[in-house]
Motif scaffolding. Structure first.
Motif, short mmCIF file in Angstrom:
data_model
loop_
_atom_site.label_atom_id
_atom_site.label_comp_id
_atom_site.label_asym_id
_atom_site.label_seq_id
_atom_site.Cartn_x
_atom_site.Cartn_y
_atom_site.Cartn_z
N ARG A 95 41.84 41.31 40.88
CA ARG A 95 41.16 40.04 41.11
C ARG A 95 42.08 38.84 40.84
O ARG A 95 42.12 37.89 41.62
N LEU A 141 25.74 35.14 54.19
CA LEU A 141 27.11 35.13 54.69
C LEU A 141 27.19 36.14 55.83
O LEU A 141 26.95 37.33 55.63
N LEU A 173 38.06 47.33 47.50
CA LEU A 173 37.65 48.02 48.72
C LEU A 173 38.22 49.43 48.75
O LEU A 173 39.37 49.65 48.37
N MET A 220 32.30 44.78 48.41
CA MET A 220 32.11 43.34 48.66
C MET A 220 30.84 42.88 47.93
O MET A 220 30.81 41.80 47.33
N SER A 238 31.54 42.72 44.30
CA SER A 238 32.35 41.54 44.01
C SER A 238 31.48 40.28 43.96
O SER A 238 31.71 39.40 43.13
N ASP A 265 32.31 36.23 44.62
CA ASP A 265 33.09 36.24 45.87
C ASP A 265 32.75 37.47 46.69
O ASP A 265 32.63 38.55 46.11
N PRO A 266 32.64 37.38 47.98
CA PRO A 266 32.84 36.22 48.86
C PRO A 266 31.74 35.17 48.79
O PRO A 266 31.93 34.09 49.33
N LEU A 280 39.14 33.36 51.60
CA LEU A 280 37.88 34.01 51.26
C LEU A 280 38.23 35.38 50.67
O LEU A 280 38.83 36.21 51.35
N ILE A 281 37.87 35.55 49.40
CA ILE A 281 38.11 36.85 48.76
C ILE A 281 36.93 37.75 49.07
O ILE A 281 35.81 37.50 48.66
N LEU A 282 37.19 38.81 49.84
CA LEU A 282 36.10 39.72 50.24
C LEU A 282 35.72 40.66 49.11
O LEU A 282 34.57 41.08 49.01
N GLY A 283 36.70 40.99 48.27
CA GLY A 283 36.42 41.92 47.18
C GLY A 283 37.74 42.44 46.64
O GLY A 283 38.74 42.44 47.35
N ASP A 284 37.72 42.89 45.37
CA ASP A 284 38.95 43.34 44.73
C ASP A 284 39.04 44.86 44.64
O ASP A 284 39.96 45.39 44.02
N HIS A 297 31.95 38.60 40.57
CA HIS A 297 32.88 37.47 40.62
C HIS A 297 32.35 36.28 41.41
O HIS A 297 32.99 35.23 41.44
#
Lengths: 421, 421
Positions: free
Chosen positions: A254, B272, A278, B292, B295, B301-302, A272-276, B299
């Motif tokens: 992250r 989204l 995947l 996602m 996340s 995010d997104p 845009l952070i989709l996820g840490d 977090h």
């Protein structure tokens, strides 16, 4: 905006820098103790972390860390041992023994700095006194065979280990224990990374037994007996043994994505952070992330161009062909195929440890012209993908990303850049 | 906020309503002509679209539409024929002949309303006079076998057809042609949906020949000869034959997602839209979309919870087991497994046509308690996934979504809802 290719490389560099022990460790070092300071550790980043400690430590220092073959860096005062990963070997076993011995020798005025990163679980492998090495390996293999979840495997491992699941901290007590961690696991749970040698273990020997029962594993009998003894229980959360311990998560997937996001924003590109975290088969995930990029270009969703879709985690490749290349290059190749020359989309996919699978590249870059350039060179995307030969494809194009081992690891880094018309 | 389960069902209902011919068609109807009005059409939504036309048309009207078996609805003035899909059959062939005959009989004062939706390509299948039906089928099968891209297949098909690639509009000229389209293809290209019977064809017979050469298809010789004749060329963009035609995209996957997004926002849940055309193996895509969602919860995010990740497109299932269930239920099952009881995440995955694959369900819903409820009932997620039996899993839980055929189709609809602590 910079040219897209340079921008993508800069984003990757920023992500790796955000996980670089040399840059991160100094801020997390504690004050020197009255007594001795020892440094121990395990993981792919252990040597780089050790060097960062000894380069910034004001007093005397000694210790031992174990890292993967090829991941050592020369230290002056801390011994660096290389050992087997992902299959443990005797070097790791011996290193674990020595690290336990170091911890045992500590008193209340002493400090142990423990440096943990991904891969530490295999590298720091030592069975409990009452458990034979071969027995432990047999159970491990049986669990892998029957498809046990990684959480289940770790629960059993911790209860068969002499060093995991908080036992290293227990051995070092009453010395102060400061643990610095670089995370490569989804959720960043310190009890999971390297099986948490200095972290309380919330799982129990009873649970470990249930897991073996669930999968029909009833042998070796001596090992099952051991799991019914009190000695095999790991130290639990709230145990006073952890009173003098602290832990800092100095780098995570992250944080690496956030560093790239900051750089993108500064360059005028909306991140845009989709996820840490995947996961999934690399070539398939490209079929979902590609259309997200196309949707940005066409509809401004999930984010308006110029923008960059950032994601971390670890994709997989089910090998069916004879080619070369890891999950990052394979993701990039599948993405190029799916985008089919979309003029708005560039992308980079690289492993932050600098090695995508087993070749010499960190990953690869794609541009709108990837397929047409490949076509002119006689490289057929589909054939390369069928043969799991993404390396050969991008090597031919000159679009491999090669950094060498970065000596840290916060998993894969993917950046998909969408530019405006 | 509504309870999460009801909210997800409402979002799906909103998405389907945004593609409902009865609600959409009236606004797109042209003024009646001086002469006759005929209605023709093909696709899974053709009958529902026809009913919407005749229920709202002020003057006299006649015509013929062809839809998939089971997708007919009773019309009074427009004949509805059911035919084979995805494999064309003689009913489709005969319907295509009659539709061409209807178009041929039109004069400059007449109006043809053409109703197009997904599936129309198979349903409206008629070879060019110079091409034998068996020859056309043989080439089609050969292209499928050698893994040709859908764009390549369509290019060849159009040049072997008597009705596709703008030929229906050419036949109807000089009558006015008004085409209403419901899209189920990525990019919503009207030349692609049902192979664009009233839309100029940018591809050429030369390209069709190159494609056959590329895949080593050199037979039947008569068919290859036909592709070298002038007669096989489709009408091109700019051809005056299209001067009196217009086309409206009345429903798309994107519009369905936007309708769900508006409803979510009104319910205080941030939407989204990830993309309207996601593809890939259902169980793998869940391993990317699940993280996602995680996340978001962890977090922000997104997007910050409470939020919902919306996506469209068409996922696939590679069948290896003996169970029942389509890509939506399989996606939901894999997602539940991956989320592993995350207390913040609910999700729905359904086909907007109301039929997920070949069973009677549109899809399925998952909740944070999916796995624990299943466990109590003796349903093992992993075993059901291995057996491609997501239907059996969700049937046991009572978590199938059953709507019956919706008589429209804008592909799959996925909503992943993330709630706050």
């Amino acid at each position: 905006m910079k040219d897209p290719r340079s921008l993508l490389i800069s984003l990757f560099d920023a992500a790796v820098a955000a996980a670089d022990p040399a840059l991160l460790v100094p801020a997390y070092l504690p004050d020197p103790p009255k007594g001795r300071t020892v440094v121990v550790g395990a993981g792919k980043a252990a040597a780089a972390m050790a060097l960062a400690v000894e380069s910034n430590w004001p007093g005397p220092l000694e210790g031992l860390v174990v890292t993967r073959y090829g991941h050592a860096v020369p230290c002056e005062r801390i011994r660096v041992v290389e050992a087997g990963h992902p299959m443990p070997d005797d070097h790791g076993l011996q290193a674990a023994r020595e690290i336990l011995a170091i911890a045992e020798g500590l008193g209340p005025d002493d400090l142990m700095i423990c440096l943990i990163s991904g891969g530490g679980s295999s590298l720091l492998s030592l069975p409990h006194d009452a458990v034979g090495l071969e027995d432990k390996r047999a159970v491990n293999a049986a669990l892998l065979r029957c498809g046990a979840h990684i959480g289940e495997i770790n629960c059993v491992r911790k209860h068969l280990s002499a060093i995991k699941g908080g036992r290293l901290a227990a051995t070092a007590a009453p010395a102060r224990v400061v643990t610095l961690v670089i995370s490569d696991v989804p959720g960043d749970d310190p009890a999971v990374i390297a099986s948490g040698p200095t972290v309380p273990d919330p799982t129990t020997a009873g649970e470990a037994l249930s897991i073996l029962t669930h999968y029909g594993i009833s042998e070796p009998a001596s090992l099952i007996r051991h799991l019914k003894t009190k000695a095999c229980e790991t130290p639990k959360p709230g145990d006073p043994i952890f009173a003098n311990t602290s832990l800092s998560m100095i780098a995570t997937p992250r944080k690496a994505l956030e560093a790239a996001a900051r750089l993108a924003a500064a360059a005028g590109v909306k991140p845009l952070i989709l996820g840490d975290a995947l996961e999934g088969e690399a070539r398939e995930i490209a079929k979902a992330l590609g259309p997200m990029a196309t949707s940005c270009a066409r509809h401004g969703d999930p984010v308006d161009p110029p923008c960059v879709l950032l994601s971390g985690g670890e994709l997989t490749v089910t090998i069916k062909g004879d080619g070369r290349g890891g999950p990052n290059a394979e993701f990039a190749l599948s993405l190029a195929q799916h985008l089919d020359g979309n003029p708005h989309v560039w992308a980079l996919a690289c492993d932050t440890d600098g090695i995508d699978g087993s070749e010499d590249n960190a990953g690869a870059i794609i541009t709108p012209s990837t397929l047409t350039r490949a076509y002119r060179l006689g490289l057929r995307a589909e054939a390369h993908l069928d043969d799991n030969d993404a390396y050969g494809f991008f090597e031919g194009l000159g679009d491999l990303v090669i950094t060498g081992p970065t000596l840290t690891n916060v998993n894969d880094f993917r950046a998909i850049l969408i530019v405006s018309d």
